[in-house]
Structures are given as C-alpha cells and as structure tokens.
Design an enzyme around this catalytic site. Sequence first.
Site, mmCIF file in Angstrom:
data_model
loop_
_atom_site.group_PDB
_atom_site.id
_atom_site.type_symbol
_atom_site.label_atom_id
_atom_site.label_comp_id
_atom_site.label_asym_id
_atom_site.label_seq_id
_atom_site.Cartn_x
_atom_site.Cartn_y
_atom_site.Cartn_z
ATOM 1 N N ARG A 1 -0.612 -9.653 13.112
ATOM 2 C CA ARG A 1 -1.069 -8.259 11.942
ATOM 3 C C ARG A 1 -1.904 -9.099 10.720
ATOM 4 N NH1 ARG A 1 4.236 -5.922 10.505
ATOM 5 N NH2 ARG A 1 3.144 -4.569 9.728
ATOM 6 N N LYS B 1 0.828 -0.989 -0.053
ATOM 7 C CA LYS B 1 0.093 -0.174 -0.035
ATOM 8 C C LYS B 1 0.941 1.582 0.234
ATOM 9 C CE LYS B 1 -2.468 -1.510 3.862
ATOM 10 N NZ LYS B 1 -1.629 -2.130 4.369
ATOM 11 N N ARG C 1 -9.350 0.739 8.849
ATOM 12 C CA ARG C 1 -9.505 -0.810 8.716
ATOM 13 C C ARG C 1 -10.468 -1.290 9.265
ATOM 14 N NH1 ARG C 1 -3.044 -0.135 8.765
ATOM 15 N NH2 ARG C 1 -1.734 -1.604 9.389
ATOM 16 N N ARG D 1 11.141 -6.072 4.655
ATOM 17 C CA ARG D 1 11.739 -4.947 4.821
ATOM 18 C C ARG D 1 12.123 -4.309 6.147
ATOM 19 N NH1 ARG D 1 4.968 -3.389 5.136
ATOM 20 N NH2 ARG D 1 5.530 -2.656 7.674
ATOM 21 N N ARG E 1 11.109 -1.963 11.069
ATOM 22 C CA ARG E 1 10.298 -2.113 12.168
ATOM 23 C C ARG E 1 10.254 -2.557 13.441
ATOM 24 N NH1 ARG E 1 4.568 -0.237 8.369
ATOM 25 N NH2 ARG E 1 4.297 -1.574 10.164
HETATM 26 P P1 AMP Z 1 0.975 0.191 9.521
HETATM 27 O O1 AMP Z 1 2.577 0.294 9.194
HETATM 28 O O2 AMP Z 1 -0.542 0.937 8.087
HETATM 29 O O3 AMP Z 1 1.424 -1.273 9.034
HETATM 30 O O4 AMP Z 1 0.495 -0.097 10.547
HETATM 31 C C1 AMP Z 1 1.183 -0.018 11.627
HETATM 32 C C2 AMP Z 1 0.673 0.113 13.076
HETATM 33 O O5 AMP Z 1 -0.128 1.375 13.583
HETATM 34 C C3 AMP Z 1 -1.213 -1.572 13.171
HETATM 35 O O6 AMP Z 1 0.072 -2.230 13.194
HETATM 36 C C4 AMP Z 1 -1.787 -0.762 14.110
HETATM 37 O O7 AMP Z 1 -0.949 -0.920 15.198
HETATM 38 C C5 AMP Z 1 -1.464 0.796 13.995
HETATM 39 N N1 AMP Z 1 -2.115 1.400 13.161
HETATM 40 C C6 AMP Z 1 -2.399 2.000 11.610
HETATM 41 N N2 AMP Z 1 -3.574 1.934 10.613
HETATM 42 C C7 AMP Z 1 -4.767 1.633 12.056
HETATM 43 C C8 AMP Z 1 -6.085 1.914 12.166
HETATM 44 N N3 AMP Z 1 -6.168 2.636 10.110
HETATM 45 N N4 AMP Z 1 -6.257 1.472 13.224
HETATM 46 C C9 AMP Z 1 -6.159 0.741 13.810
HETATM 47 N N5 AMP Z 1 -4.405 0.599 13.742
HETATM 48 C C10 AMP Z 1 -3.641 1.013 12.985
#
Ligand code: AMP
Length: 215
Positions: free
Chosen positions: A173, A14, A90, A129, A162
Amino acid sequence: MKIVIMLGAPGAGKGTIASRINEKLPGTVHLSSGDLLRGAVKAGTVAGLEAKGYMDAGKLVPDTLIASMIEEYIGANGAIKLLILDGFPRTVPQAEMLDQALAKRGEKVDSVIKLNVPDALVLERLGGRRMCPACGAGYHVLTLPPQVEGVCDACQASLITRSDDNPETIANRLSVYHQQTVPLVDLYDEKGILCSINAAGELSLIVEDTVKALA
Ligand code: AMP
C-alpha cells in the site's frame, strides 16, 4: 457543497482527522472511500466482489469502480454543506473523473489537505491500528487506545485488525501510494488549492491546523 480532499499515505491519519473535524465544523460529512468499499464487500454487491481481491492484495481497485461509487454518493447527497473525501482520489485519472463529475453539478474541489508523515511512522501506526467493524471508529493500541482493551468506546463491539493491515500488504500500500497518489500533490499544488500539514505530532494540534486551513 464544499469539497475537501484529505491526501496522505495510508496511516497518515486521514480518517481520524476527518472524523474529528466533524465535531468542530457542524454540517461536515466524512466520506472514506475505503469504508465505502469495505461496506460493498460486506454487503456482497457486484462492486464489492470485484473490489475484494485488489483490497486484500493492497492494490488499488479500478479507477472507474471507485469513481462511480463516489459520484453516486455525491449525486444522492447534494444537501451536504462540507464533504471531506478521505482516500479518494488516489490516482490522476480519479482526480480527473472527480473534476468532471463535479463540473456537471457546477461544483469543484475547494481545498486539498496533504498530511505529511514519514514512512517509518506510517509503518508503526498501521501495525498498531484497530478498527470497529460495527461503527467504523478507529483506534491505535499505543496512541489512541479504547477505554476497555479490544472494545469500541462508541458502540461496545469487539475491535478488529483490518485484514490489509498486515506487514506485506502495508508495504504494498505504501509503494502504491508513492507511485500512484503522490503525483496528485503537484497537480493540486499547481491549481493553488493544496495545504500541507505536519501530521507527525499530537492529534489535537493536527486537527486544529486542519480546521484553520479549512477556515
Ligand atoms: P483505505 O481504507 O483508504 O486504506 O483503503 C483500503 C483499500 O481500499 C485500499 O488499499 C484500496 O485497495 C481500496 N481503495 C480505497 N480507496 C481507493 C481509491 N480511491 N482508489 C482505489 N482503491 C481504493
């Protein structure tokens, strides 16, 4: 403001694809909810302190926490032509909160790009990553390596893995994605705004397909 949502598993690409679209469609802004939250954690804000524990465990942060951050961002950046939301919404309640926030502004979600990638590939991608802690650029040790190993091409900072890209958190996740995010696919399909893209192949072709879907 035109609003586009990028939907897909963690590691579906994404963020990578959204940042490439920036280059193809001038006036586009890529907003990653994960970056927004990581920024809040780093800055030590109240929201960041609340979010950290959930993020480290690979769980979703509370719906209202992230929805209000996104609403605040949209409110402060009304002049953007095309906003690509990466990682938000999400959950179904988040999608409803987004619709309500946009309706207040006389706006709506214009399209939803669903990136299809098999789970096995997601696991492979997340394991390799790397990211730049300074500018947020994303890399992969095999498929998208930087020019100099471990160093960001754009700003020369040292790349990191990360903290939530470890095997246990990745598994959490992915299961959270299947349980809580996949229901959004039907919701947006029923609204007639969903476009599914095969995101398992060559990056430049996936970007091309995504740009065509947005045209
Ligand atoms: P990402 O970088 O999109 O993989 O997000 C990393 C982490 O941030 C996720 O595993 C969640 O803990 C939190 N997170 C990101 N976006 C959301 C969302 N829309 N709703 C809830 N938690 C989020």
